[in-house]
Write an enzyme that holds these catalytic residues in place. Structure first.
Site, PDB file in Angstrom:
ATOM      1  N   GLY A   1       9.523  -2.703   2.529  1.00 51.94           N
ATOM      2  CA  GLY A   1       8.908  -3.862   2.572  1.00 51.94           C
ATOM      3  C   GLY A   1       9.359  -5.342   3.573  1.00 51.94           C
TER       4      GLY A   1
ATOM      5  N   GLU B   1     -13.383  22.032 -16.134  1.00 51.72           N
ATOM      6  CA  GLU B   1     -13.428  20.660 -15.794  1.00 51.72           C
ATOM      7  C   GLU B   1     -14.956  20.272 -15.287  1.00 51.72           C
ATOM      8  OE1 GLU B   1     -10.644  22.014 -15.559  1.00 51.72           O
ATOM      9  OE2 GLU B   1      -9.095  20.337 -15.304  1.00 51.72           O
TER      10      GLU B   1
ATOM     11  N   HIS C   1     -14.437  16.216 -14.980  1.00 58.68           N
ATOM     12  CA  HIS C   1     -14.229  15.096 -14.171  1.00 58.68           C
ATOM     13  C   HIS C   1     -15.035  13.782 -14.430  1.00 58.68           C
ATOM     14  CE1 HIS C   1     -11.392  17.302 -11.577  1.00 58.68           C
ATOM     15  NE2 HIS C   1     -12.438  17.868 -11.148  1.00 58.68           N
TER      16      HIS C   1
ATOM     17  N   ARG D   1       1.138  19.433  -9.526  1.00 58.88           N
ATOM     18  CA  ARG D   1       2.012  18.291  -8.676  1.00 58.88           C
ATOM     19  C   ARG D   1       3.253  18.401  -8.686  1.00 58.88           C
ATOM     20  NH1 ARG D   1      -0.843  13.607 -11.671  1.00 58.88           N
ATOM     21  NH2 ARG D   1      -0.260  14.696 -13.332  1.00 58.88           N
TER      22      ARG D   1
ATOM     23  N   GLN E   1      -0.532   9.024  -5.992  1.00 61.26           N
ATOM     24  CA  GLN E   1      -0.625   8.020  -4.970  1.00 61.26           C
ATOM     25  C   GLN E   1      -0.760   8.804  -3.694  1.00 61.26           C
ATOM     26  OE1 GLN E   1       1.879   5.089  -6.813  1.00 61.26           O
ATOM     27  NE2 GLN E   1       1.622   4.049  -4.913  1.00 61.26           N
TER      28      GLN E   1
ATOM     29  N   GLN F   1      -8.299  30.490  -5.799  1.00 62.45           N
ATOM     30  CA  GLN F   1      -9.229  30.098  -6.805  1.00 62.45           C
ATOM     31  C   GLN F   1     -10.588  29.991  -6.110  1.00 62.45           C
ATOM     32  OE1 GLN F   1     -10.151  25.866  -7.937  1.00 62.45           O
ATOM     33  NE2 GLN F   1      -9.162  26.447  -9.824  1.00 62.45           N
TER      34      GLN F   1
ATOM     35  N   ARG G   1       0.283  17.652 -17.489  1.00 60.33           N
ATOM     36  CA  ARG G   1       1.550  16.598 -17.740  1.00 60.33           C
ATOM     37  C   ARG G   1       2.692  17.356 -18.202  1.00 60.33           C
ATOM     38  NH1 ARG G   1       3.996  13.364 -16.509  1.00 60.33           N
ATOM     39  NH2 ARG G   1       3.841  11.687 -17.880  1.00 60.33           N
TER      40      ARG G   1
ATOM     41  N   ARG H   1     -10.377  30.129 -15.926  1.00 61.76           N
ATOM     42  CA  ARG H   1     -10.123  28.722 -16.170  1.00 61.76           C
ATOM     43  C   ARG H   1     -10.801  28.384 -17.080  1.00 61.76           C
ATOM     44  NH1 ARG H   1      -7.520  24.233 -12.816  1.00 61.76           N
ATOM     45  NH2 ARG H   1      -6.819  22.749 -14.291  1.00 61.76           N
TER      46      ARG H   1
ATOM     47  N   ASP I   1       3.865   0.002  -0.968  1.00 60.65           N
ATOM     48  CA  ASP I   1       4.220   0.861  -2.125  1.00 60.65           C
ATOM     49  C   ASP I   1       5.242   1.777  -1.761  1.00 60.65           C
ATOM     50  OD1 ASP I   1       2.950   2.707  -0.989  1.00 60.65           O
ATOM     51  OD2 ASP I   1       0.874   2.613  -2.138  1.00 60.65           O
TER      52      ASP I   1
ATOM     53  N   ASP J   1      23.750  -2.161  -1.403  1.00 60.39           N
ATOM     54  CA  ASP J   1      22.845  -3.111  -2.160  1.00 60.39           C
ATOM     55  C   ASP J   1      23.482  -4.236  -2.881  1.00 60.39           C
ATOM     56  OD1 ASP J   1      19.644  -2.265  -3.068  1.00 60.39           O
ATOM     57  OD2 ASP J   1      20.725  -4.075  -3.839  1.00 60.39           O
TER      58      ASP J   1
ATOM     59  N   TRP K   1      -9.518   3.209 -12.467  1.00 62.54           N
ATOM     60  CA  TRP K   1     -10.274   2.934 -13.656  1.00 62.54           C
ATOM     61  C   TRP K   1      -9.436   3.101 -14.824  1.00 62.54           C
ATOM     62  CZ3 TRP K   1     -10.959   6.737 -17.264  1.00 62.54           C
ATOM     63  CH2 TRP K   1     -10.308   7.970 -17.019  1.00 62.54           C
TER      64      TRP K   1
ATOM     65  N   ALA L   1      12.843   3.025   0.038  1.00 58.32           N
ATOM     66  CA  ALA L   1      12.964   3.035   1.643  1.00 58.32           C
ATOM     67  C   ALA L   1      14.380   3.345   2.175  1.00 58.32           C
ATOM     68  CB  ALA L   1      12.283   1.586   2.346  1.00 58.32           C
TER      69      ALA L   1
ATOM     70  N   TYR M   1     -17.363  22.043 -13.619  1.00 55.59           N
ATOM     71  CA  TYR M   1     -17.781  22.657 -12.376  1.00 55.59           C
ATOM     72  C   TYR M   1     -19.028  23.584 -12.980  1.00 55.59           C
ATOM     73  CZ  TYR M   1     -14.417  20.661  -9.557  1.00 55.59           C
ATOM     74  OH  TYR M   1     -13.329  19.652  -8.870  1.00 55.59           O
TER      75      TYR M   1
HETATM   76  P1  NAP Z   1      -0.843  -7.118  -4.277  1.00 53.19           P
HETATM   77  O1  NAP Z   1      -1.489  -5.995  -4.656  1.00 53.19           O
HETATM   78  O2  NAP Z   1      -0.998  -7.707  -2.745  1.00 53.19           O
HETATM   79  O3  NAP Z   1      -1.641  -8.305  -5.253  1.00 53.19           O
HETATM   80  C1  NAP Z   1      -1.229  -9.771  -4.899  1.00 53.19           C
HETATM   81  C2  NAP Z   1      -2.069 -10.459  -5.664  1.00 53.19           C
HETATM   82  O4  NAP Z   1      -1.857 -11.882  -5.457  1.00 53.19           O
HETATM   83  C3  NAP Z   1      -3.635 -10.369  -5.435  1.00 53.19           C
HETATM   84  O5  NAP Z   1      -4.313 -10.617  -6.731  1.00 53.19           O
HETATM   85  C4  NAP Z   1      -3.947 -11.719  -4.797  1.00 53.19           C
HETATM   86  O6  NAP Z   1      -5.339 -12.075  -5.134  1.00 53.19           O
HETATM   87  C5  NAP Z   1      -2.928 -12.647  -5.206  1.00 53.19           C
HETATM   88  N1  NAP Z   1      -2.499 -13.647  -4.105  1.00 53.19           N
HETATM   89  C6  NAP Z   1      -2.247 -13.544  -2.979  1.00 53.19           C
HETATM   90  N2  NAP Z   1      -1.796 -14.515  -2.323  1.00 53.19           N
HETATM   91  C7  NAP Z   1      -1.732 -15.618  -3.207  1.00 53.19           C
HETATM   92  C8  NAP Z   1      -1.256 -16.939  -3.408  1.00 53.19           C
HETATM   93  N3  NAP Z   1      -1.164 -17.597  -2.281  1.00 53.19           N
HETATM   94  N4  NAP Z   1      -1.743 -17.621  -4.347  1.00 53.19           N
HETATM   95  C9  NAP Z   1      -2.072 -17.132  -5.639  1.00 53.19           C
HETATM   96  N5  NAP Z   1      -2.352 -15.699  -5.655  1.00 53.19           N
HETATM   97  C10 NAP Z   1      -2.243 -14.709  -4.515  1.00 53.19           C
HETATM   98  O7  NAP Z   1       0.524  -7.383  -4.669  1.00 53.19           O
HETATM   99  P2  NAP Z   1       1.345  -6.890  -5.684  1.00 53.19           P
HETATM  100  O8  NAP Z   1       0.449  -7.282  -6.963  1.00 53.19           O
HETATM  101  O9  NAP Z   1       2.704  -7.805  -5.838  1.00 53.19           O
HETATM  102  O10 NAP Z   1       1.723  -5.694  -5.602  1.00 53.19           O
HETATM  103  C11 NAP Z   1       2.437  -5.210  -4.505  1.00 53.19           C
HETATM  104  C12 NAP Z   1       2.230  -3.876  -4.225  1.00 53.19           C
HETATM  105  O11 NAP Z   1       2.743  -2.783  -5.012  1.00 53.19           O
HETATM  106  C13 NAP Z   1       0.884  -3.500  -3.908  1.00 53.19           C
HETATM  107  O12 NAP Z   1       0.822  -2.759  -2.487  1.00 53.19           O
HETATM  108  C14 NAP Z   1       0.520  -2.539  -4.879  1.00 53.19           C
HETATM  109  O13 NAP Z   1      -0.616  -1.678  -4.525  1.00 53.19           O
HETATM  110  C15 NAP Z   1       1.888  -1.960  -5.105  1.00 53.19           C
HETATM  111  N6  NAP Z   1       1.839  -1.529  -6.797  1.00 53.19           N
HETATM  112  C16 NAP Z   1       0.954  -0.553  -7.200  1.00 53.19           C
HETATM  113  C17 NAP Z   1       0.720  -0.311  -8.330  1.00 53.19           C
HETATM  114  C18 NAP Z   1      -0.063   0.578  -8.799  1.00 53.19           C
HETATM  115  O14 NAP Z   1      -0.808   0.800  -9.883  1.00 53.19           O
HETATM  116  N7  NAP Z   1      -0.686   1.729  -8.098  1.00 53.19           N
HETATM  117  C19 NAP Z   1       1.562  -1.030  -9.329  1.00 53.19           C
HETATM  118  C20 NAP Z   1       2.287  -2.113  -8.949  1.00 53.19           C
HETATM  119  C21 NAP Z   1       2.565  -2.352  -7.543  1.00 53.19           C
HETATM  120  P3  NAP Z   1      -6.097 -13.392  -4.520  1.00 53.19           P
HETATM  121  O15 NAP Z   1      -5.699 -13.172  -3.158  1.00 53.19           O
HETATM  122  O16 NAP Z   1      -7.804 -12.869  -4.732  1.00 53.19           O
HETATM  123  O17 NAP Z   1      -5.756 -14.236  -5.471  1.00 53.19           O
HETATM  124 FE1  SF4 Z   2       3.240  13.756  -8.381  1.00 52.43          FE
HETATM  125 FE2  SF4 Z   2       2.734  11.173  -7.145  1.00 52.43          FE
HETATM  126 FE3  SF4 Z   2       3.876  13.317  -5.875  1.00 52.43          FE
HETATM  127 FE4  SF4 Z   2       1.343  13.200  -6.667  1.00 52.43          FE
HETATM  128  S1  SF4 Z   2       2.266  11.810  -5.079  1.00 52.43           S
HETATM  129  S2  SF4 Z   2       2.699  15.033  -6.490  1.00 52.43           S
HETATM  130  S3  SF4 Z   2       1.512  12.499  -8.651  1.00 52.43           S
HETATM  131  S4  SF4 Z   2       4.717  12.220  -7.481  1.00 52.43           S
END
Ligand code: NAP
Ligand code: SF4
Length: 674
Positions: free
Chosen positions: A651, A165, A253, A312, A340, A101, A289, A215, A659, A404, A577, A385, A167
């Site tokens: 975890g 896109e 973009h 992907r 991710q 490309q 997609r 493209r 994650d 489990d 976003w 995991a 560009y």
């Molecule tokens: P997290 O991302 O660590 O968020 C925890 C939230 O709880 C934060 O908003 C935090 O904000 C709050 N918090 C922390 N301690 C607290 C306390 N003692 N009392 C009240 N609030 C508290 O954890 P999560 O939402 O459980 O997600 C877990 C993991 O899964 C994360 O790493 C996340 O990135 C991942 N995940 C990712 C996605 C995604 O969209 N990519 C979706 C789901 C999960 P404050 O401390 O400011 O209050």
């Molecule tokens: Fe697909 Fe997510 Fe792997 Fe990227 S990280 S290739 S979006 S499964």
């Protein structure tokens, strides 16, 4: 007889034939910038061995000013040609075909030397571009043609000229970015002069028997984007100018409409490519997609295109096509479109990989070989995991038992799949089930394991995951407070007005779950309406005149956090976003910088900042706790106390910022070394 007669049919291009209708679309992996050309070669050769019809490399800059960022890879010298030849030789030895490309970023280039048709800064780069004069334009065309000639010399089977896109070439096409009054601006005939001239000169530079893909942005998704009439006119001219194939680009973009994220419905834009079918005589490729052979086959059967592009999915599984060919499509590791480990890495300056397949782009480093000594391995916890550990260890010949306490595998993935817009997680859990069923792993579900049960195993892996953190808010034991787990597992219901404690990934997911009755990801028309996308034949650029028209929110939701920063700031780099915009469309109120004072029948009582000012109640029928996670280490600690040395991963090892990407990567790497 194959299940995919259209997808697996060869495509005759006259001077060469592609073995099937699957293109591996261009991805910027960061591999080329490592300058480890054997590693680059192995990445592409693995996909060639996996039988993909044609691959397109990541974007190569034709010159310094056109690089996406300073130091972006390109083909600038004879030494570069020799390096690229390492890649093309390996791909050809593996029976594959590869096109390079050519990507000129124009005003999207993240550097002070960037150039564009007009000196208008893009909203996604801090660098204002320099407006090109006539000589400057000629230089860009010549450099692109030279890059194409060098690509041929380097052994590529073709080039893809990146014209979409938003560009460089795309920037000339629309008045949004092209305000010129000379022969390169003004009328559409003038605005499309640059892409047409580029294709003519590229064709001249490479000769007739070389693949030239253009493209083409078929729906810009920006204000004052191309009209459909202009798209068709450009496609016809591109064909006349000597292109072999037209590939589809969707959205600039800078567009504020998601085009590839997991919440975008599968094949959401193939209807756009279909509109071009019959307008040109050369093959047309569609994209965005498409992530299973079934979807690809249906897209072709529906007459939407002559070929499908997937990018992907080839990170998730290098053998995508080979598995489809041999009746093993259930074994294809699915791309869940999470971004991710791929795009989020790219935009953080890291090498791409894949959440589902940590070997992607690490083929030469993370090698899975038969074990020298076969061991008995206990893996406790069948979340991401544990699953990754068990499958990789079994693949190496170890005798694995996977325990489990739950009645199904998947762990937290089973919660993610309940969230509207995250339906792809169903397929991921199904894939793990298929792979387990096809392995020699002993699966012990509904089994609570004690330290004593594990004493006879050679290796013990603890992947027991996480427990919800207790935020210890006075009154949280009342009937109106629920944990996110109970809610997502269907063990608790929410009322009309909901306050969510915690705005991490899970808080955002729970908000989406609460405001959405029927997932628009499962209903294309609704999704297009929600984001304000319409037929580009009706509106320039495909933007609906009334903007986004989401369904009414199913509930009134307030999302809270204690930090005073913008909510969702730490979500995925390329998807955060979208989560923020989606909740805004559903009127979710976002409140930061609060203290949680207490919960009572009125709702959640909060105050602001350290001085606990502005005490007030957020009226709520239900309060959902999403306050993060702590490690579930009870079994690990019991084993350590008994003098054992278990491997603790995922975890259970570190709960913060856990994650599935980290969990799967850690499990795979551990098993590769057991
Ligand atoms: P997290 O991302 O660590 O968020 C925890 C939230 O709880 C934060 O908003 C935090 O904000 C709050 N918090 C922390 N301690 C607290 C306390 N003692 N009392 C009240 N609030 C508290 O954890 P999560 O939402 O459980 O997600 C877990 C993991 O899964 C994360 O790493 C996340 O990135 C991942 N995940 C990712 C996605 C995604 O969209 N990519 C979706 C789901 C999960 P404050 O401390 O400011 O209050
Ligand atoms: Fe697909 Fe997510 Fe792997 Fe990227 S990280 S290739 S979006 S499964």
């Amino acid at each position: 007889m194959t299940d995919y007669p259209n997808l697996l049919a060869p495509l005759d291009l006259g001077f060469t034939t592609l073995k099937n209708r699957v293109l591996m679309g261009s991805m910027h992996t960061g591999l080329e910038e490592t300058k480890d050309w054997y590693r680059v070669a192995e990445f592409y050769a693995a996909r060639a061995r996996g039988e993909v019809g044609l691959m397109v490399t990541g974007g190569m800059a034709p010159n310094r000013e056109g690089g996406v960022f300073p130091g972006a890879a390109g083909l600038f010298s004879d030494a570069d040609i020799a390096n690229h030849k390492i890649v093309t030789d390996r791909v050809h030895d593996a029976g594959g075909k590869i096109a390079m490309q050519i990507l000129h970023a124009g005003r999207y280039a993240y550097g002070p030397e960037c150039v564009a048709p007009s000196a208008i800064k893009s909203p996604i780069s801090p660098f204002p571009p320099k407006e090109l004069d006539e000589d400057g334009i000629e230089k860009q065309i010549a450099d692109i043609a030279t890059a194409a000639a060098r690509a041929r010399e380097a052994g590529y089977d073709g080039v893809e000229v990146m014209g979409s896109e938003g560009y460089f070439l795309n920037q000339f096409l629309v008045t949004h970015t092209n305000k010129r009054e000379d022969r390169w601006g003004g009328s559409y005939e003038n605005r499309m002069r640059l892409p047409i001239e580029v294709i003519k000169r590229v064709r001249k530079a490479v000769g007739p028997d070389f693949i030239v893909i253009y493209r083409l942005s078929m729906i810009d998704l920006i204000p004052n984007g191309s009209s459909w009439e202009e798209v068709v006119a450009l496609a016809k001219e591109v064909e006349q100018a000597g292109a072999t194939i037209i590939n589809t680009g969707i959205g600039w973009h800078e567009a504020r409409i998601p085009t590839i994220a997991t919440s975008v419905p599968r094949r959401a834009f193939t209807w756009v490519t279909k509109k071009l079918m019959g307008e040109v005589g050369i093959p047309v490729i569609t994209s965005n997609r498409i992530n299973t052979p079934e979807v690809g086959e249906q897209v072709l059967a529906d007459g939407c295109a002559d070929m499908v592009s997937m990018a992907r999915p080839f990170l998730a599984d290098a053998d995508f096509v080979a598995k489809a060919m041999t009746g093993k499509s259930g074994h294809i590791a699915p791309c869940i479109a999470c971004n991710q480990a791929c795009l989020d890495h790219t935009f953080s300056g890291k090498i791409s990989s894949c959440l589902v397949n940590p070997r992607a782009c690490y083929e030469t480093e993370l090698v899975i070989e038969p074990a020298a000594t076969v061991k008995t391995v206990a893996v406790v916890g069948a979340g991401p995991a544990g699953l990754a550990t068990a499958l990789t260890a079994a693949d190496r010949g170890h005798k694995v038992t996977l325990f489990d306490r739950a009645s199904e595998v998947g762990g937290q993935l089973n919660m993610a799949k309940q969230v509207p817009g995250k339906e792809e997680f169903w397929g991921l859990v199904d894939w793990y089930r298929t792979m387990l069923a096809d392995s020699d792993i002993t699966l012990a579900l509904n089994t609570e394991v004690t330290a004593g049960d594990l004493s006879d195993f050679d290796e013990v892996v603890i992947a027991t995951g996480v427990l919800p953190r207790d935020p210890q808010i006075p009154g949280q034991d009342g009937p109106n407070t629920v944990s996110y787990r109970d809610l997502l597992q269907g063990n608790a219901k929410a009322g009309e007005r909901v306050a969510i404690v915690g705005a991490g990934g899970i808080g955002f997911d729970v908000a989406e779950f609460l405001v959405t009755d029927d997932s628009p990801t499962e209903n294309l028309d609704e999704w297009l309406q929600e984001w304000g996308v319409t037929d580009p034949e009706a509106q320039r650029g495909g933007l609906a005149p009334n903007g986004p028209q989401p369904e009414q929110p199913a509930r009134q939701v307030t999302l809270l956090q204690r930090k005073s920063e913008k909510l969702g700031k730490r979500l995925g780099k390329t998807t955060g976003w979208i989560h923020r915009a989606a909740l805004k469309l559903k009127d979710v109120e976002m409140v930061g910088g609060v203290n949680y004072e207490r919960i009572d029948a009125e709702g959640l009582h909060v105050s602001d900042g350290e001085a606990r000012e502005n005490p007030r109640v957020i009226p709520a029928d239900t309060i959902v706790l999403c306050a993060g996670q702590i490690s579930e280490r009870s079994l690990a600690d019991a084993l350590i106390e008994a003098g054992k040395d278990p491997h603790v991963i995922g975890g259970a090892d570190v709960a913060a910022e856990l994650d599935a990407k980290r969990a799967i990567d850690q499990g795979t790497r551990l098993a590769a070394a057991l």
